[in-house]
Design a protein around this motif. Structure first.
Motif, PDB file in Angstrom:
ATOM      1  N   SER A   1      13.078  22.146   2.603  1.00  0.00           N
ATOM      2  CA  SER A   1      14.172  22.355   3.632  1.00  0.00           C
ATOM      3  C   SER A   1      14.830  21.187   4.236  1.00  0.00           C
ATOM      4  O   SER A   1      15.608  21.019   4.813  1.00  0.00           O
ATOM      5  N   GLN A   2      14.132  20.097   3.870  1.00  0.00           N
ATOM      6  CA  GLN A   2      14.320  18.831   4.564  1.00  0.00           C
ATOM      7  C   GLN A   2      15.588  18.117   3.750  1.00  0.00           C
ATOM      8  O   GLN A   2      16.208  17.008   4.130  1.00  0.00           O
TER       9      GLN A   2
ATOM     10  N   ASN B   1      19.267  17.377   2.002  1.00  0.00           N
ATOM     11  CA  ASN B   1      20.467  17.747   2.504  1.00  0.00           C
ATOM     12  C   ASN B   1      21.377  18.214   1.176  1.00  0.00           C
ATOM     13  O   ASN B   1      22.554  18.722   1.362  1.00  0.00           O
ATOM     14  N   GLU B   2      20.807  18.105   0.179  1.00  0.00           N
ATOM     15  CA  GLU B   2      21.645  18.366  -1.239  1.00  0.00           C
ATOM     16  C   GLU B   2      21.519  19.985  -1.416  1.00  0.00           C
ATOM     17  O   GLU B   2      20.360  20.365  -1.987  1.00  0.00           O
TER      18      GLU B   2
ATOM     19  N   THR C   1      21.171  24.144  -1.534  1.00  0.00           N
ATOM     20  CA  THR C   1      20.161  24.922  -1.066  1.00  0.00           C
ATOM     21  C   THR C   1      19.006  25.214  -2.146  1.00  0.00           C
ATOM     22  O   THR C   1      18.954  25.297  -3.332  1.00  0.00           O
TER      23      THR C   1
END
Length: 697
Positions: free
Chosen positions: A650-651, A653-654, A656
């Motif tokens: 979840s960290q 940014n690319e 889902t």
């Protein structure tokens, strides 16, 4: 009927042996699955249109196929998907009970009518029509640990030497290769093409004309000249095989003797036919092929067949190449069935010990212990005839039926023992009298129990299939136990039991202490029941309170179709923005692999770039993470590992990253949870549908 078998015990044994033999023959032939086949049968149509956009694929291919599918018999619904890789699929779902093979033939016949109207590129690649489950049974991989073979070479070997071998295995419905075999790649330089005044169509025409098979015939074939003695076949090389030969194709010949060849305007090399997929096994480049089950196939037997055939093919693998099975769902099925079988054996042992404790005679105990396995073997025979499978539900029904199965035999044995003790009759005479007294009771008990469970078998839909196999497994077991209680059990009582001596109940030791304690407990129980009968009003108030508490507790319990189980693996879907390249997707996949391979509970990971359950493309990837054996994880579960991977990723940014557990029943989807569709009922177009989706989310 009991009197007939009492006087003919050999015939009773013959009937029992016939039931045993039929059951022993039926067990190896029964399919083995985790759950029964509950999903309606489906047929998948796959089409490829290289270079086409999803909109073009929908307008030129899918819309034509969908019109023809609407008239297929027994069709419930169909859904279509198209992605940016030029691939599209249509899944047609049919009414429960439809023969999947006949449905597949019907679909193929409908496609023949629409095939001439499809684009040439689609007709050239062909339409694939297959009937298989939606989930993967296993994934077969090829890798080269020393780097001697690159991914293109691995894909080519898999496509040419392994995929077709796997398709011929009994139970395999579809083999999906995540890669492509080698092909001649021609990379055109647009500037050079324009400089020479040529077009792409000129290149395509020249390649087609100069790379064609030639059939020159033979010399000396009839009619021949008189005296001809020999016939000789002619051969000519028409098809090209090397990049140099393709580079020498003449595009234009000038009057001055000069010419323009393909190598002047393009670079020719051997490469992959398609670069839509890329595979990684435990962080290293590899190739993979997914195996899907045919409808009604035996999952365990099919997996064993694949492993056996792969072991044979391994002997012919080139040096430096090795095969593996990085993902396999069959072990969980085997473990599930094995656990239920253990529970069945434990139940039979406990029933035997309880009977020995109360009957206190090995002969009395042996009779019900012999009857119970025979009733279960007869149930297996009926399951084979009914098209059932050995699964968790049918085996669980047998586990529950064990206690009921032995009841009929115990009733017979105890009544025979009572008459011998009271009247001093011989075992045969006591059995004759006992069966006259209890035959009606045995039949009545059987009918009552049967009536309780049979209505469950008439439920409809997927739930009905589940209840049907569970209920009928119990009902058939109970009916067999009743038949044996009226045939084999009295025959055994008349032949195995011995006359009872006076005072046989006055025992010492452990059994004597147990009889005295049971007698005292029975007396106290009778006394308390007598006092409760005198206070019926208060008892009814307590009963109403208990019923109310149970009702409230029932309403508070969470509900679900089936419990979520730890199947030994979880899946991770990686979705980047629509314009993301394979390189960006690979960076996310490497980050995920770095995390999961460091987990002590993880046994291996297979990542497929370019493939996803919601569509294919350069921005998509799907990972199958397999965990170690359940006893080697130190308390870790598939759910906890999936939650940990979800939190760790979840960290990023690319795009889902979603880790999910497999569905409880493989046929009902590809992942746990449910799927929701948003439909454009007014046909307002993809832009309006996308806007509605964004608003909804």
């Amino acid at each position: 009927m009991p009197q007939f078998f009492i006087h003919r015990p050999v015939f009773a044994w013959v009937v029992a042996l016939f039931i045993i033999l039929a059951g022993v023959i039926a067990i190896p032939k029964l399919p083995v699955a985790h759950y029964p086949s509950v999903a309606p049968p489906s047929v998948t149509i796959t089409a490829t249109y290289p270079g086409a956009t999803p909109q073009t694929m929908n307008d030129a291919v899918l819309s034509l196929i969908e019109r023809e599918l609407s008239s297929v018999k027994n069709l419930l619904y169909f859904e279509s998907t198209a992605d940016a890789s030029g691939s599209a699929s249509v899944t047609a779902t049919f009414k429960p009970g439809t023969n999947p093979e006949l449905a597949q033939v019907d679909v193929q016949n409908r496609l023949k009518a629409v095939e001439p109207r499809l684009p040439q590129a689609v007709r050239q690649d062909g339409l694939s029509v297959e009937s298989a489950s939606s989930s993967f049974l296993m994934i077969v991989g090829l890798s080269s640990e020393d780097g001697r073979f690159d991914e293109i070479a691995l894909n080519d070997y898999m496509a040419r030497n392994i995929v077709e071998e796997l398709r011929r295995i009994d139970g395999v419905g579809r083999v999906q290769l995540f890669g492509a075999e080698q092909a001649m790649r021609i990379w055109i330089d647009p500037e050079k093409l324009i400089a020479f005044g040529l077009s792409v169509n000129d290149l395509s025409t020249a390649i087609t004309e100069q790379n064609a098979p030639i059939v020159p015939g033979s010399i000396g074939a009839s009619p021949s000249v008189p005296g001809q003695k020999v016939t000789s076949l002619l051969t000519a090389q028409g098809q090209l095989s090397t990049p140099e030969e393709f580079a020498a194709i003449v595009l234009r010949a000038n009057v001055d003797g000069s010419k323009v060849v393909l190598g002047d305007v393009a670079r020719v090399e051997l490469g992959a036919q398609s670069y839509g997929f890329s595979n990684r096994e435990n962080g290293q480049p590899a190739t993979a092929a997914a195996i899907q089950l045919a409808p009604g196939a035996n999952a365990v037997r099919t997996a064993e067949g694949v492993q056996a055939r792969l072991a044979e093919l391994n002997q012919a693998l080139p040096a430096g190449m090795s095969s593996s099975i990085p993902f396999n769902t069959a072990p969980f099925v085997k473990v599930s069935i094995k656990k239920v079988i253990h529970a069945l054996i434990e139940a039979m042992v406990l029933v035997f010990l309880v009977m020995l404790l109360f009957l206190q005679n090995i002969r009395y105990t042996l009779i019900p212990a012999l009857v119970a396995p025979i009733a279960l073997l007869g149930t297996f025979t009926v399951m084979l005839l009914a098209g059932f499978s050995i699964n968790v539900l049918t085996m669980f029904g047998m586990v529950l039926a064990i206690g009921i199965i032995v009841d009929d035999a115990i009733v017979v044995v105890e009544n025979v023992e009572r008459i011998m003790a009271k009247e001093g009759l011989s075992p045969k005479d006591a059995t004759v009298k006992a069966m006259k007294e209890i035959t009606g009771a045995v039949v009545g008990i059987t009918l009552v129990l049967t009536v309780v469970f049979i209505p469950m078998a008439f439920s409809s839909g997927s739930v009905g299939v589940i209840y049907q196999q569970f209920a009928l497994a119990m009902v058939v077991s109970i009916l067999f136990s009743a038949f044996l209680a009226l045939s084999l059990t009295p025959a055994l009582c008349a032949t195995l039991l011995k006359p009872i001596k006076p005072g046989h109940h006055d025992k010492g030791g452990f059994f004597g202490w147990f009889n005295r304690a049971l007698k005292r407990m029975t007396a106290r129980y009778e006394s308390r029941v007598g006092r409760l009968v005198a206070r019926s009003g208060r008892v009814m108030v307590v009963f109403v309170v208990i019923a109310g508490v149970l009702l409230l507790a029932f309403r508070q319990l969470p509900s679900a179709f089936l419990p979520q189980e730890d199947q030994g693996y979880f899946m991770t879907s990686i979705q980047l923005p629509a314009n993301a390249t394979t390189e960006r997707t690979l960076d996310v996949v490497k980050a995920y692999e770095e995390y999961v391979m460091a987990r002590p509970a993880v046994d291996g990971n297979m990542s497929i770039l370019g493939f996803g359950f919601s569509g294919s493309g350069a921005n998509t990837a799907l990972a199958f993470t397999t965990l170690k054996d359940w006893g080697q994880r130190d308390g870790a579960t598939a759910a906890s590992e999936a939650e940990g991977a979800q939190e760790a990723m979840s960290q990023l940014n690319e795009g889902t990253v979603i880790s999910m557990l497999p569905p409880a029943i493989d046929e009902l989807g590809t992942k746990s949870g449910f799927t929701m569709f948003l439909q454009d009922r007014r046909n307002q177009g993809p832009a309006a549908l996308k806007a509605a989706e964004t608003t909804l989310l």
